[in-house]
Design a protein around this motif. Structure first.
Motif, mmCIF file in Angstrom:
data_model
loop_
_atom_site.group_PDB
_atom_site.id
_atom_site.type_symbol
_atom_site.label_atom_id
_atom_site.label_comp_id
_atom_site.label_asym_id
_atom_site.label_seq_id
_atom_site.Cartn_x
_atom_site.Cartn_y
_atom_site.Cartn_z
ATOM 1 N N ASN A 122 0.853 -1.185 0.000
ATOM 2 C CA ASN A 122 0.000 0.000 0.000
ATOM 3 C C ASN A 122 0.893 1.241 0.000
ATOM 4 N N PRO A 123 0.426 2.420 -0.362
ATOM 5 C CA PRO A 123 -0.976 2.694 -0.677
ATOM 6 C C PRO A 123 -1.238 2.575 -2.173
ATOM 7 N N ALA A 124 -2.509 2.586 -2.530
ATOM 8 C CA ALA A 124 -2.906 2.703 -3.931
ATOM 9 C C ALA A 124 -2.808 4.184 -4.314
ATOM 10 N N PRO A 125 -2.495 4.539 -5.568
ATOM 11 C CA PRO A 125 -2.348 3.658 -6.730
ATOM 12 C C PRO A 125 -0.934 3.140 -6.926
ATOM 13 N N GLU A 126 0.013 3.478 -6.012
ATOM 14 C CA GLU A 126 1.387 3.001 -6.174
ATOM 15 C C GLU A 126 1.449 1.483 -6.133
ATOM 16 N N CYS A 127 0.524 0.845 -5.439
ATOM 17 C CA CYS A 127 0.486 -0.610 -5.331
ATOM 18 C C CYS A 127 -0.838 -1.113 -5.906
ATOM 19 N N PRO A 128 -0.989 -1.147 -7.207
ATOM 20 C CA PRO A 128 -2.286 -1.533 -7.783
ATOM 21 C C PRO A 128 -2.665 -2.973 -7.483
ATOM 22 N N GLN A 129 -1.651 -3.852 -7.202
ATOM 23 C CA GLN A 129 -1.984 -5.249 -6.982
ATOM 24 C C GLN A 129 -2.518 -5.511 -5.583
ATOM 25 N N GLY A 130 -2.221 -4.631 -4.594
ATOM 26 C CA GLY A 130 -2.730 -4.839 -3.240
ATOM 27 C C GLY A 130 -2.101 -6.066 -2.602
ATOM 28 N N LEU A 131 -2.693 -7.240 -2.842
ATOM 29 C CA LEU A 131 -2.141 -8.486 -2.337
ATOM 30 C C LEU A 131 -0.950 -8.884 -3.189
ATOM 31 N N VAL A 132 0.228 -8.958 -2.573
ATOM 32 C CA VAL A 132 1.458 -9.261 -3.295
ATOM 33 C C VAL A 132 1.723 -10.760 -3.317
ATOM 34 N N ALA A 133 1.545 -11.429 -2.182
ATOM 35 C CA ALA A 133 1.805 -12.864 -2.099
ATOM 36 C C ALA A 133 0.991 -13.454 -0.961
ATOM 37 N N ARG A 134 0.650 -14.736 -1.101
ATOM 38 C CA ARG A 134 -0.101 -15.444 -0.063
ATOM 39 C C ARG A 134 0.319 -16.899 -0.075
ATOM 40 N N GLY A 135 0.467 -17.487 1.112
ATOM 41 C CA GLY A 135 0.856 -18.888 1.181
ATOM 42 C C GLY A 135 1.247 -19.260 2.594
ATOM 43 N N THR A 136 2.281 -20.085 2.725
ATOM 44 C CA THR A 136 2.742 -20.524 4.032
ATOM 45 C C THR A 136 4.224 -20.216 4.194
ATOM 46 N N THR A 137 4.654 -20.173 5.436
ATOM 47 C CA THR A 137 6.054 -19.897 5.737
ATOM 48 C C THR A 137 6.942 -21.047 5.257
ATOM 49 N N SER A 138 8.239 -20.727 5.141
ATOM 50 C CA SER A 138 9.272 -21.695 4.739
ATOM 51 C C SER A 138 9.098 -22.178 3.304
ATOM 52 N N ARG A 139 8.412 -21.378 2.481
ATOM 53 C CA ARG A 139 8.270 -21.691 1.067
ATOM 54 C C ARG A 139 8.468 -20.422 0.250
ATOM 55 N N ASN A 140 8.976 -20.583 -0.980
ATOM 56 C CA ASN A 140 9.091 -19.463 -1.900
ATOM 57 C C ASN A 140 7.742 -19.230 -2.562
ATOM 58 N N LEU A 141 7.189 -18.030 -2.390
ATOM 59 C CA LEU A 141 5.861 -17.704 -2.891
ATOM 60 C C LEU A 141 5.983 -16.747 -4.066
ATOM 61 N N ALA A 142 5.233 -17.018 -5.117
ATOM 62 C CA ALA A 142 5.251 -16.140 -6.290
ATOM 63 C C ALA A 142 4.671 -14.782 -5.927
ATOM 64 N N VAL A 143 5.262 -13.734 -6.504
ATOM 65 C CA VAL A 143 4.844 -12.359 -6.259
ATOM 66 C C VAL A 143 4.126 -11.825 -7.485
ATOM 67 N N ALA A 144 3.011 -11.139 -7.264
ATOM 68 C CA ALA A 144 2.278 -10.524 -8.368
ATOM 69 C C ALA A 144 3.175 -9.528 -9.085
ATOM 70 N N GLY A 145 3.271 -9.636 -10.401
ATOM 71 C CA GLY A 145 4.133 -8.758 -11.177
ATOM 72 C C GLY A 145 5.536 -9.296 -11.370
ATOM 73 N N GLY A 146 5.840 -10.460 -10.794
ATOM 74 C CA GLY A 146 7.164 -11.065 -10.932
ATOM 75 C C GLY A 146 7.957 -10.973 -9.656
ATOM 76 N N GLY A 147 8.703 -12.034 -9.340
ATOM 77 C CA GLY A 147 9.527 -12.046 -8.140
ATOM 78 C C GLY A 147 9.143 -13.156 -7.185
ATOM 79 N N MET A 148 9.550 -13.013 -5.939
ATOM 80 C CA MET A 148 9.378 -14.066 -4.945
ATOM 81 C C MET A 148 9.319 -13.458 -3.558
ATOM 82 N N PHE A 149 8.541 -14.097 -2.662
ATOM 83 C CA PHE A 149 8.503 -13.717 -1.254
ATOM 84 C C PHE A 149 8.677 -14.964 -0.410
ATOM 85 N N ARG A 150 9.460 -14.841 0.659
ATOM 86 C CA ARG A 150 9.686 -15.963 1.567
ATOM 87 C C ARG A 150 9.765 -15.439 2.992
ATOM 88 N N ALA A 151 9.067 -16.089 3.894
ATOM 89 C CA ALA A 151 9.147 -15.795 5.317
ATOM 90 C C ALA A 151 9.483 -17.092 6.033
#
Length: 236
Positions: A122-151
């Protein structure tokens, strides 16, 4: 202590980053005066923040924030559930000295060894996708627009020669930093820490020649618990 995945290596201390720079980071390990009861409240304690060009895709930038130092020893090995929130902020890419992008992660209580996690921008409109990634910890999660998120829990990548620093601080007679072969890492390789790692296209952060500032904070019920921006200020 069980083994955990390696996060990053070779990080140097700094407080700002240009997108053309290969690697920067900042240190603020274990704020004793702020979180003196580490086992209870240290889970809000930010360790380091790193920003560097992706070693796999030169068009991407990696942002990482570590929290809750010495997991499995002083703190649990899981992230706090709401009302706790973990935020990585991109500051001042338009010159107004205010955070332009906030990447905020929230976690559910652990189920069967993993936690559900959501990363939002956030905020919009700088972040039009809002939700960037969703999943579980200890896994590489795809990011909207390209990339990866991991916690996840990782080996702590921070290197600091605590013994040499204390000798210098006590009487000024010590040598700091010591030569590479005689320096000793106070934090690794047996110290673990929680980490949030986000890789995304650099164009989402600013132009390639633009100076940006990365900082992070932890909050509870919207109130700031810790903030890391200028390295080592609280620690030393």
């Amino acid at each position: 202590m069980r083994g955990t995945a390696k996060l990053v290596a070779g990080i140097v201390a700094a407080s700002g980053v240009a997108l053309i720079a290969p690697v920067v980071g900042q240190a603020d390990h274990r704020d004793g005066p702020v979180f003196e009861r580490t086992a209870k409240s240290g889970r809000f304690d930010i360790g380091e923040i790193y920003a560097f060009r992706s070693p796999i895709n030169a068009n991407n930038t990696v942002l990482a924030m570590t929290v809750s130092p010495f997991t499995d020893v002083l703190t649990p090995d899981k992230f706090l559930a709401p009302p706790a929130r973990y935020e990585i902020k991109v500051d001042d890419n338009d010159g107004d000295l205010a955070a332009d992008l906030t990447f905020a992660a929230t976690f559910e209580n652990r189920r069967r060894g993993r936690q559900r996690v959501e990363l939002r921008c956030n905020p919009a409109p700088e972040c039009p996708q809002g939700l960037v990634a969703r999943g579980t910890t200890s896994r590489n999660l795809a990011v909207a627009g390209g990339g990866m998120f991991r916690a996840a829990e990782h080996e702590d990548p921070f290197f600091f020669d605590q013994g040499a620093w204390e000798a210098l601080a006590d009487d000024g007679a010590g040598t700091f930093p010591r030569p590479a072969l005689s320096a000793r890492n106070f934090y690794g390789p047996t110290a673990n820490i929680l980490a949030l790692v986000l890789e995304l296209p650099s164009a989402q952060l600013g132009s390639n020649s633009e100076l940006i500032r990365i900082w992070g904070r932890t909050t509870r019920k919207g109130k700031q618990r810790d903030r890391a921006a200028r390295p080592l200020t609280n620690t030393f």
